[in-house]
Design a protein around this motif. Structure first.
Motif, PDB file in Angstrom:
ATOM      1  N   LEU A 121     -31.600 -36.541  -4.766  1.00  0.00           N
ATOM      2  CA  LEU A 121     -30.735 -37.264  -5.692  1.00  0.00           C
ATOM      3  C   LEU A 121     -31.010 -36.876  -7.140  1.00  0.00           C
ATOM      4  O   LEU A 121     -30.072 -36.740  -7.947  1.00  0.00           O
ATOM      5  CB  LEU A 121     -30.934 -38.773  -5.528  1.00  0.00           C
ATOM      6  N   ILE A 122     -32.276 -36.694  -7.487  1.00  0.00           N
ATOM      7  CA  ILE A 122     -32.633 -36.271  -8.849  1.00  0.00           C
ATOM      8  C   ILE A 122     -32.019 -34.920  -9.149  1.00  0.00           C
ATOM      9  O   ILE A 122     -31.453 -34.698 -10.232  1.00  0.00           O
ATOM     10  CB  ILE A 122     -34.157 -36.253  -9.029  1.00  0.00           C
ATOM     11  N   MET A 164     -28.256 -35.309  -9.601  1.00  0.00           N
ATOM     12  CA  MET A 164     -27.959 -35.894 -10.917  1.00  0.00           C
ATOM     13  C   MET A 164     -28.143 -34.848 -12.012  1.00  0.00           C
ATOM     14  O   MET A 164     -27.388 -34.826 -12.985  1.00  0.00           O
ATOM     15  CB  MET A 164     -28.865 -37.093 -11.183  1.00  0.00           C
ATOM     16  N   ILE A 184     -25.096 -32.791 -12.544  1.00  0.00           N
ATOM     17  CA  ILE A 184     -24.041 -33.475 -13.294  1.00  0.00           C
ATOM     18  C   ILE A 184     -24.401 -33.559 -14.771  1.00  0.00           C
ATOM     19  O   ILE A 184     -23.578 -33.273 -15.645  1.00  0.00           O
ATOM     20  CB  ILE A 184     -23.799 -34.884 -12.707  1.00  0.00           C
ATOM     21  N   VAL A 185     -25.640 -33.926 -15.062  1.00  0.00           N
ATOM     22  CA  VAL A 185     -26.081 -34.130 -16.449  1.00  0.00           C
ATOM     23  C   VAL A 185     -26.084 -32.827 -17.235  1.00  0.00           C
ATOM     24  O   VAL A 185     -25.822 -32.811 -18.436  1.00  0.00           O
ATOM     25  CB  VAL A 185     -27.479 -34.804 -16.469  1.00  0.00           C
ATOM     26  N   GLY A 216     -30.630 -32.004 -18.246  1.00  0.00           N
ATOM     27  CA  GLY A 216     -30.209 -31.602 -16.910  1.00  0.00           C
ATOM     28  C   GLY A 216     -31.125 -30.568 -16.291  1.00  0.00           C
ATOM     29  O   GLY A 216     -31.463 -30.657 -15.104  1.00  0.00           O
ATOM     30  N   LEU A 242     -34.265 -32.252 -15.201  1.00  0.00           N
ATOM     31  CA  LEU A 242     -34.037 -32.967 -13.943  1.00  0.00           C
ATOM     32  C   LEU A 242     -33.988 -32.010 -12.759  1.00  0.00           C
ATOM     33  O   LEU A 242     -34.544 -32.296 -11.691  1.00  0.00           O
ATOM     34  CB  LEU A 242     -32.746 -33.783 -14.008  1.00  0.00           C
TER      35      LEU A 242
END
Length: 124
Positions: A50-51, A54, A57-58, A66, A69
């Motif tokens: 999930l990280i 995300m 997307i970021v 991003g 992450l």
């Protein structure tokens, strides 16, 4: 140099789009996981995944956050899985994160060089 940075950035973005769609396709096909039925290691792997998603997307809006992450999520995923090279798909997250980190650093150095140059002209 700016053209090369833009090409690398868009290659990383397209890789990210395809990787994100790949995981969305599997999520739709398999369904949402039941966290109560998962072991602790599976929950940690799910959180790492999930990280990284995300981060995909970021990275479109905030490139540095991003890429942190993406790289951090992959390192967490690797540590939980006890292996750094995890199949053919997951290392792409790390590659995308490194490409975005390269683009962000190149932009930062280009802007810093421009500011330094204009400051010298202003002080003369």
């Amino acid at each position: 140099m700016k053209l090369l940075i833009n090409i690398v950035r868009w290659v990383a973005r397209f890789l990210g789009i395809f990787l994100f769609l790949f995981f969305v396709w599997f999520a739709i096909e398999i369904g949402s996981p039941d966290l109560d039925m998962m072991s602790n290691q599976e929950v940690k792997l799910f959180i790492g995944n999930l990280i990284m998603l995300m981060g995909l997307i970021v990275v479109w809006k905030f490139e540095f956050i991003g890429c942190v992450l993406l790289i951090g999520g992959y390192i967490f995923f690797s540590l939980v899985n006890y292996s750094f090279w995890i199949g053919p798909i997951f290392p792409i997250f790390m590659i995308i994160g490194i490409l975005h980190l390269f683009c962000w650093l190149a932009d930062v150095f280009r802007i810093a060089k421009k500011i330094s140059f204009s400051t010298r002209l202003f002080l003369k």
